[in-house]
Design a protein around this motif. Structure first.
Motif, PDB file in Angstrom:
ATOM      1  N   SER A  48      39.492  41.476  33.271  1.00 52.42           N
ATOM      2  CA  SER A  48      38.869  42.657  33.874  1.00 52.42           C
ATOM      3  C   SER A  48      38.415  43.585  32.758  1.00 52.42           C
ATOM      4  N   VAL A  49      37.296  44.276  32.977  1.00 56.63           N
ATOM      5  CA  VAL A  49      36.805  45.243  31.990  1.00 56.63           C
ATOM      6  C   VAL A  49      36.757  46.630  32.634  1.00 56.63           C
ATOM      7  N   ILE A  50      37.435  47.572  31.980  1.00 57.02           N
ATOM      8  CA  ILE A  50      37.395  48.985  32.381  1.00 57.02           C
ATOM      9  C   ILE A  50      36.777  49.748  31.224  1.00 57.02           C
ATOM     10  N   GLN A  58      36.021  50.632  36.567  1.00 60.90           N
ATOM     11  CA  GLN A  58      36.232  49.195  36.398  1.00 60.90           C
ATOM     12  C   GLN A  58      34.893  48.520  36.644  1.00 60.90           C
ATOM     13  N   ILE A  59      34.286  48.046  35.571  1.00 62.56           N
ATOM     14  CA  ILE A  59      32.949  47.462  35.741  1.00 62.56           C
ATOM     15  C   ILE A  59      33.042  45.980  36.095  1.00 62.56           C
ATOM     16  N   ILE A  60      34.167  45.344  35.770  1.00 61.24           N
ATOM     17  CA  ILE A  60      34.382  43.944  36.176  1.00 61.24           C
ATOM     18  C   ILE A  60      35.819  43.835  36.687  1.00 61.24           C
ATOM     19  N   PRO A  61      36.000  43.516  37.985  1.00 60.92           N
ATOM     20  CA  PRO A  61      37.361  43.328  38.493  1.00 60.92           C
ATOM     21  C   PRO A  61      37.970  42.052  37.905  1.00 60.92           C
ATOM     22  N   LEU A  62      39.231  41.838  38.140  1.00 58.73           N
ATOM     23  CA  LEU A  62      39.921  40.670  37.590  1.00 58.73           C
ATOM     24  C   LEU A  62      39.198  39.392  38.032  1.00 58.73           C
ATOM     25  N   THR A  63      38.645  38.665  37.064  1.00 61.43           N
ATOM     26  CA  THR A  63      37.737  37.546  37.348  1.00 61.43           C
ATOM     27  C   THR A  63      38.124  36.343  36.507  1.00 61.43           C
ATOM     28  N   ASP A  64      38.039  35.153  37.107  1.00 58.53           N
ATOM     29  CA  ASP A  64      38.328  33.942  36.325  1.00 58.53           C
ATOM     30  C   ASP A  64      37.214  33.721  35.297  1.00 58.53           C
ATOM     31  N   LEU A  65      37.545  32.974  34.237  1.00 59.41           N
ATOM     32  CA  LEU A  65      36.616  32.825  33.114  1.00 59.41           C
ATOM     33  C   LEU A  65      35.312  32.149  33.526  1.00 59.41           C
TER      34      LEU A  65
END
Length: 212
Positions: A48-50, A58-65
């Motif tokens: 995830s990217v905050i 939070q620009i990207i929630p918890l995401t698989d690779l």
């Protein structure tokens, strides 16, 4: 499947504009593509990217690779680090699966913080929320001479500093983060043990100074 959640808290304030923000974007891209080559990481690591500038988001929630898509970053505003700590605390509550009697939850999250300045908000409030959450491991990076490592030391014992926030130094930081995520995912997969200290990670490159 137990996931290894990884949260990147990235400073996108105005002082990061130009070379530093481009280096951060490239660093994340290179990190994702190299983790995709790692059989353990591709199974377990979720990223995830905050970002934080005048506000945190939070620009990207918890995401698989495999599904991860980096978004553009713009550098503007001031440094709401406290808001970022509050936000990651809330996201860990909602995104990370807890262990119950029926099932094992996710592994404890890894948190990597990178800032080139000092917080401009009431960061102690966010810090209190963050301290109440159980993370396996938090690393904070003070990038360049304007960052205050003593602030970061209050967030975590694991603080590294870069003498300059240029593209070469920032890319070295992300390469080390990549190696650290790789080692962490291998450890949880092979031994069921979470990384708890810097000594269990690959040695940082010479550009990264460990702050004691």
């Amino acid at each position: 499947m137990r996931r290894l959640p990884v949260y990147l808290l990235l400073d996108t304030s105005g002082s990061m504009s130009g070379e530093p923000i481009e280096a951060v974007k490239n660093g994340v891209q290179v990190m994702i593509s190299s983790l995709r080559q790692n059989p353990q990481a591709i199974e377990t690591a979720f990223i995830s990217v905050i970002t934080f500038d005048t506000t945190a988001q939070q620009i990207i929630p918890l995401t698989d690779l495999a599904s991860f898509q980096m978004v553009d970053l713009k550098a503007t505003g001031v440094t709401a680090l406290g808001e970022a700590l509050q936000l990651v605390s809330n996201k860990m509550d909602t995104e990370v699966a807890k262990t119950t009697t029926e099932q094992k939850g996710d592994w404890k999250p890894l948190v990597f913080i990178m800032t080139d300045g000092i917080p401009t908000d009431d960061w102690q409030r966010g810090l209190q929320a963050f301290k109440q959450r159980k993370t396996a491991f938090t690393v904070a990076c003070a990038a360049g001479s304007n960052a205050d490592a003593s602030v970061l030391k209050q967030i975590t014992d694991n603080v590294v500093s870069l003498d300059t926030a240029d593209s070469a130094s920032i890319s070295k930081f992300f390469l080390w983060v990549t190696a650290s995520i790789g080692v962490s995912s291998t450890r949880v997969e092979d031994s069921g043990k979470e990384v708890t200290g810097l000594n269990e990670l690959p040695p940082p490159p010479p550009e990264l100074n460990i702050v004691v």
